[in-house]
Write a protein that holds these residues in place. Structure first.
Motif, PDB file in Angstrom:
ATOM      1  N   ALA A  16       0.824  -1.223   0.000  1.00 20.44           N
ATOM      2  CA  ALA A  16       0.000   0.000   0.000  1.00 20.44           C
ATOM      3  C   ALA A  16       0.851   1.264   0.000  1.00 20.44           C
ATOM      4  CB  ALA A  16      -0.918  -0.016   1.214  1.00 20.44           C
ATOM      5  N   ASP A  17       2.037   1.218   0.653  1.00 21.96           N
ATOM      6  CA  ASP A  17       2.831   2.458   0.739  1.00 21.96           C
ATOM      7  C   ASP A  17       4.206   2.333   0.091  1.00 21.96           C
ATOM      8  OD1 ASP A  17       4.224   0.892   2.525  1.00 21.96           O
ATOM      9  OD2 ASP A  17       3.930   2.175   4.268  1.00 21.96           O
ATOM     10  N   VAL A  49      15.748  13.077  -2.029  1.00 23.76           N
ATOM     11  CA  VAL A  49      15.920  12.130  -0.904  1.00 23.76           C
ATOM     12  C   VAL A  49      16.914  11.027  -1.283  1.00 23.76           C
ATOM     13  CG1 VAL A  49      13.683  12.445   0.238  1.00 23.76           C
ATOM     14  CG2 VAL A  49      13.849  10.842  -1.688  1.00 23.76           C
ATOM     15  N   PRO A  50      17.638  10.502  -0.269  1.00 25.76           N
ATOM     16  CA  PRO A  50      18.522   9.362  -0.549  1.00 25.76           C
ATOM     17  C   PRO A  50      17.716   8.073  -0.626  1.00 25.76           C
ATOM     18  CG  PRO A  50      18.698  10.007   1.764  1.00 25.76           C
ATOM     19  CD  PRO A  50      17.733  10.961   1.134  1.00 25.76           C
ATOM     20  N   VAL A  51      17.974   7.266  -1.649  1.00 26.47           N
ATOM     21  CA  VAL A  51      17.288   5.978  -1.793  1.00 26.47           C
ATOM     22  C   VAL A  51      18.299   4.950  -2.306  1.00 26.47           C
ATOM     23  CG1 VAL A  51      15.415   4.705  -2.915  1.00 26.47           C
ATOM     24  CG2 VAL A  51      15.059   7.080  -2.281  1.00 26.47           C
ATOM     25  N   GLY A  71       6.789  10.757   3.536  1.00 26.67           N
ATOM     26  CA  GLY A  71       6.765  12.193   3.828  1.00 26.67           C
ATOM     27  C   GLY A  71       6.666  13.058   2.595  1.00 26.67           C
ATOM     28  N   SER A  72       7.180  14.285   2.733  1.00 20.85           N
ATOM     29  CA  SER A  72       6.883  15.336   1.754  1.00 20.85           C
ATOM     30  C   SER A  72       7.502  15.097   0.373  1.00 20.85           C
ATOM     31  CB  SER A  72       7.351  16.686   2.302  1.00 20.85           C
ATOM     32  OG  SER A  72       8.712  16.577   2.674  1.00 20.85           O
ATOM     33  N   MET A  77       6.154  11.105  -4.842  1.00 22.05           N
ATOM     34  CA  MET A  77       6.814  10.158  -5.778  1.00 22.05           C
ATOM     35  C   MET A  77       5.905   8.969  -6.079  1.00 22.05           C
ATOM     36  SD  MET A  77      10.805   9.948  -4.686  1.00 22.05           S
ATOM     37  CE  MET A  77      11.945  11.282  -5.096  1.00 22.05           C
ATOM     38  N   GLN A  78       4.997   8.693  -5.138  1.00 24.09           N
ATOM     39  CA  GLN A  78       4.098   7.546  -5.312  1.00 24.09           C
ATOM     40  C   GLN A  78       3.175   7.724  -6.530  1.00 24.09           C
ATOM     41  OE1 GLN A  78       1.965   6.809  -1.674  1.00 24.09           O
ATOM     42  NE2 GLN A  78       1.928   4.612  -1.983  1.00 24.09           N
TER      43      GLN A  78
END
Ligand SMILES: Cc1cc2nc3c(=O)[nH]c(=O)nc-3n(C[C@H](O)[C@H](O)[C@H](O)COP(=O)(O)OP(=O)(O)OC[C@H]3O[C@@H](n4cnc5c(N)ncnc54)[C@H](O)[C@@H]3O)c2cc1C
Ligand code: FES
Length: 270
Positions: A16-17, A49-51, A71-72, A77-78
């Motif tokens: 879901a997330d 963001v770091p990924v 978060g923001s 990005m989703q």
């Protein structure tokens, strides 16, 4: 270093997330990285963001990231879809020392999204299977619905040369898998503590307990490696955002010997 725009060629909704973006790196001649390294991903209007890179290091035309929307930046990005572009800077950081694992038992212990930075290690070991001894993968998620890469887990489980065990923190009564914390699985697996190397990634408390359990099983602390995923900004060792005492996680890490980072991690839980 400016972000480079890469086009999304595939989106997989893992849970879901959590979602996986595959970026097309063929036009730039491939994106080469070492297992454990990360990129700074930039979304216009939201931030950077770091990924971790979660794809196969032997398939550089596909740059893969699995992202949990928290978060923001990661939430917008989703909404990204196939054909959209995203900015990429990297690869950054230290890597899992897979060459040190040659000829040894390899223990991969992941909690939650921590499986993403460890997946390239699994790909590497499976590609060069004869170079390594026993491969043990232990993975814990919050609930069955939070398990990542389910098809891949099923494939790994089906192999005779992989020992995979999965657990969830909580589940409905009819769930047929294991429940309980991932560290509990460590007491069930067989490996040679004198000749094993362990790679841990997940919540800091999980890594701490897993490292303690491994030491109790007889492993040397110097053979236990962790990825410390502290919040970052520049990714280059200049802003101080990721600083832990004398260590900058972005450039000295994120992969560290447990013995080096453990005293710093206990100072403040993420
Ligand atoms: C080296 C490295 C590799 C990472 N790899 C991945 C990955 O493969 N997949 C993935 O989903 N995430 C990964 N992360 C975490 C990811 O960077 C954060 O989730 C992201 O920065 C959150 O940004 P945001 O603006 O969406 O959320 P924010 O609005 O900044 O924060 C939302 C919430 O998330 C918490 N948070 C922010 N950063 C982190 C963090 N680093 N760890 C835990 N909680 C955090 C905040 O405290 C806040 O409660 C990695 C982080 C590092 C440092
Ligand atoms: S993120 Fe800026 S110093 Fe590490």
């Amino acid at each position: 270093m400016l972000p480079e725009a890469l086009r999304i060629s595939r989106v997989v909704r893992e849970t879901a997330d959590t979602f996986t973006l595959t970026l097309n790196a063929a036009e730039r001649g491939g994106f080469f990285f070492l297992p454990g390294q990360f990129n700074m991903l930039y979304l216009h209007g939201a931030g950077e963001v770091p990924v971790s890179i979660s794809g196969d290091p032997a398939r550089p035309m596909y740059l893969v990231h699995t992202i949990r929307a928290v978060g923001s930046v990661t939430r917008p990005m989703q909404a990204l879809e196939k054909g959209d572009e995203i900015g990429v800077r990297g690869p950054f950081g230290t890597s899992w020392p897979v060459e040190r694992a040659r000829g040894r038992d390899v223990l991969v212990v992941a909690g939650g999204i921590g499986l993403a930075p460890l997946r390239p290690v699994v790909y590497h070991v499976l590609k060069h299977r004869k170079r390594f001894d026993h491969l043990v993968i232990l993975y814990g998620a919050r609930t069955p619905a939070d398990l990542l890469y389910e098809k891949e887990l099923a494939r790994w489980r089906g192999r005779l040369d992989v020992e995979l065990d999965v657990t969830v923190d909580r589940a409905e009564a009819d769930y047929r898998g294991r429940s309980g914390v991932v560290t509990k699985l460590l007491s069930r697996v067989s490996f040679d503590p004198e000749n094993a190397i362990a790679f841990l990634c997940g919540p800091e408390v999980m890594m701490r307990f897993a490292a303690r359990e491994l030491e109790q099983r007889g492993m040397r602390d110097s053979d236990i490696w962790v990825s410390a995923e502290r919040n970052m900004k520049c990714g280059l060792g200049t802003c101080g955002h990721c600083q832990l005492g004398p260590v900058f996680v972005c450039k000295d890490g994120p992969v560290f010997r447990h013995s080096r980072i453990a005293p710093l991690l206990t100072r403040r839980e993420l």
